[in-house]
Every structure is written in structure tokens, then in C-alpha cells.
Design an enzyme around this catalytic site. Sequence first.
Site, PDB file in Angstrom:
ATOM      1  N   ARG A 108       0.884  -1.212  -0.345  1.00  9.88           N
ATOM      2  CA  ARG A 108      -0.505   0.686   0.342  1.00  9.88           C
ATOM      3  C   ARG A 108       1.165   1.605   0.435  1.00  9.88           C
ATOM      4  NH1 ARG A 108      -3.220   0.323   4.909  1.00  9.88           N
ATOM      5  NH2 ARG A 108      -1.781  -0.117   5.518  1.00  9.88           N
ATOM      6  N   SER A 177       8.003  -5.660   6.262  1.00 11.35           N
ATOM      7  CA  SER A 177       7.778  -6.508   6.946  1.00 11.35           C
ATOM      8  C   SER A 177       7.893  -8.059   6.503  1.00 11.35           C
ATOM      9  CB  SER A 177       5.911  -6.514   6.488  1.00 11.35           C
ATOM     10  OG  SER A 177       5.433  -5.807   6.927  1.00 11.35           O
ATOM     11  N   ASP A 230       6.481  -3.698  10.099  1.00 11.52           N
ATOM     12  CA  ASP A 230       4.665  -3.282  10.041  1.00 11.52           C
ATOM     13  C   ASP A 230       4.669  -3.471  11.585  1.00 11.52           C
ATOM     14  OD1 ASP A 230       5.559  -6.121  10.600  1.00 11.52           O
ATOM     15  OD2 ASP A 230       3.361  -6.447   9.658  1.00 11.52           O
TER      16      ASP A 230
END
Length: 497
Positions: A108, A177, A230
Amino acid sequence: MGKVAVTAAVVCAAAACAVAALVVRNRMKSLGKWAKVMAILKEFEEQCGTPTAKLRQVADAMTVEMHAGLASEGGSKLKMLISYVDNLPTGDEEGLFYALDLGGTNFRVLRVQLGGHEKRVVKREFQEVSIPPHLMVGSTEALFDYIAGALARFVATEGEDLCLPPGRQRELGFTFSFPVRQLSIASGTLIKWTKGFSIEDTVGQDVVGELSKAMERIGLDMRVAALVNDAVGTLAGGRYNHPDVMAAVILGTGTNAAYVERAHAIPKWHGLLPKSGEMVINMEWGNFRSSHLPLTEYDQGLDAESLNTGEQIFEKIISGMYLGEIVRRVLCRMAEEAAWFGDAVPPKLNIPFILRTPEMSAIHHDTSCDLKVVGAKLKDILEIPNSSLKVRKVIVEICDIVVSRGARLSAAGILGILKKLGRDIIKDGEKQKSVVALDGGLFEHYAKFRNCMDSTLQELLGDAYENVSIIHSNDGSGIGAALLAASHSQYLEVEES
């Protein structure tokens, strides 16, 4: 009675006996199949068992491994990585910041306008982009060029109301992440890929450097101000809204946890102690393993055939990427050994990862009296057109076993963190609130997983549960990265001086 009539009667009787015998044999065969299915189910349920005593052993093992990982590099399967985040957001952050959240098969890009203590998050826009499978196993340059291209297209949609002050460079928080050895707040080398990625030439490289080079190649003028895991991003996002947040857990495609540690309790930290006296630790808890984890032959088979055999064992039994695959493997054995779906195993059932967690969640949440959704999913995904209610009920039960184990082990992991910080018991005269921020699709969308995890935490903590809160830090990794970019902006010192 004539001879012919007698012969006919005998033949008819014999035929009737043969038919009856065939019916009995078929019924016995059917019962045999069902008995075999029930035996496989019962064995699986026993192997996945998570009684309270076992969960306490898992939590204790987690605490022990946390201590070992903080003591020295390589001292534990838990990496316990130093994040270089020693100041979490306060709510005073202002300005326009971007975030890039790369954590699975999608990434994203986000744009956030922060308005300080009064206005908080003024505006937030984001876009989700799928990563083509070939790029997950291709080259470093191809992957980062694809990401930088998507980021540049997103920047091009910036409205006039969001323009930067003249002469200022755009700044980005990069949520990455995967296990990284952080070298500073804005640099870190990849230790290894997880979650289906396998690009060998990226391992050991500075991922911020790779992204920066890709942005330069297409003329995108942007600086990475913070490299964030993350879980660390979710912790920052959670703290922005709740001052008592002390840990964050990701339960999505993969899983991880981060928490705020006292700097003096990190023996492997050799630098100057931060002024705050605290340091956020990225646990990389997906790699946790212990002899107390309830592993089955299906987990061992999944691990043996994975890209990272012997690694990420905790992740492989509790995270969204793997739950549906475990269910598929159990169904495969039932099909092979008990001919449960007919004489041949349905071809689609042999395809690894064909049963994804969202479909499994839909199956598990089916409340119709005839389990209509389960039947539809079997037909659509596995091309099994006709299934009895009995079969559908067993499939729901398999889902329940897999999800309960994952949720209960997640709760045990959280207990391990609370124990490490001495927050698992009520201390006399102390009303210390411990808030754990959670994010990830598994936690957000799989109600049975979320509810089971919460009730298990209550079961494990007893009275101390009153002082613990689980909150959903929605989009924590994205907003958190933007907040950390703001708190590490190159223009902060100029403004403060």
C-alpha cells in the site's frame, strides 16, 4: 408347484440375497469410510490440543527466548531486533508525509496530512497494489522498480491542498515487514525473505538503498526518513491514539510482534542509552519455536515443502497464509485414506494453498442450517459438486480446530510479552494499564479467531485481565510509518532551532 416355478423362486431368492448382501457391504464400506474419517479427525484434534497448562509453557518459553535474544545476536530463534525507535509519536506531529507498506502479496502507498495536537490526522489517502507472483521470486531491481513506479503514480495524484512548502523534499516512512537487521532509523539489511518471497540477491542488501535507487531511476524526489517493521509501525500508530500502548501484534498474512523495552534491559545494545530510556524491539516472533508447540504431521509436511524449511514455525501455525493450507492437507488425507470424496481425490484438492483463509473464514462463519456456504465453497473452489451435511459439518470442525489452535497460541505469545515486562499479574496498589495494539486481516476479519484469542487471554490472565486491553490499531503499519517519518523528519531541527 412346477419345477420351473420352483427354480424361478430359488433364482429370485438368490438374487434378492445378493442385492441385500451388496447393500450391507456398501453400508459397511460407507461406515468404514466414516469411521476412518472420524479417526483422522480425532487424531488431528488431539495433536492440536492447547490446554491451559500447555499454553502457559509456551508463554514461559517465549519469555525465556526474549531474554536470550536480547542478550546476544543469534542467542535465540527470536531475533529481538533493535529498531532504533526510541521516541514514539506524541500527537504533535505536523505536515505532509508518505508511507509505503510492503508486507505480503500486496503493498500500500499512503499520503497523510498531520495537523498537530488539535487537528491530528487531517487527511489520509491510500492505494493498494498487487505484486505479480513472478516479481516475488525475480530480481531486486525488478521488484523495487515496480514499487517505485506505483509510488510515483500515487504521488502524481496529490491534490493542490496537499502541496509541500517550497524547497522541501517529500519524506516517506517505509514499512518493510520482513526480517531486517536495522543499522539506523533509516537503513537496514534484509536477513531473509518470508511469506512466499524468495529473491536471493536482496539478502544482505540495504532495502532503503534499493528503494532509493529505484526512485532515482524514475526521477521521484523522495527521502526515506524511517525504515519501519509493520509491528513497530502498528505500535507507533497505536501509541499516537492510546498513550498506554506498550506492545503491538500483527496477525495477517504473516505474524509478528514489537514492544517497548527498557534500554538498560538490552545487554546486546552497546551504544549510548537513549534519552527516553526506552527502545522499541522488533521481536520477529514468527520464528519462535518450542518443544511445547503442538505440531502435527500436516504442519511438518507444510514446513518441509516450504521455501524456508525449519524457519518461521510459529508463523506457519498461526498466520493467515497457512491456516487454509493446513485444512487442505487434512482433507487430502481423508480423501486419500477414506475415499471421502469418491474413489479419486478431487484434482483441485491437490493444489497447495488453493484454500485461502478468507474462504476458510466464510466456511467457518456459516450459520445456515444446511451449511449452504460450505457447500458452495466446496463446489466453487474444490469442484466438489455434491456434499452431504455430514461432510460439511466435519469441514467446519477442521476449521475450528485449526483456528482455535492458532488463536490460543497467539494469546500465549502475548502473555509471554506481558510476563517479560512484569505486567501479567496485579501488583499491590498499582493500576498499570497495558494496551496491546493489533492489526492484520486475520484479526480484523476473522471474528472466530479474534474472539477465541481474547477469551484465551482472559483465561490465562485471570484477574490481571482487567488491566489489559486489546485494541484494533486500524491501518497501524501505514499510519505508524508516516508518523515515524514525521518524528524523524530532516526539517525538524530547523523548525525547532
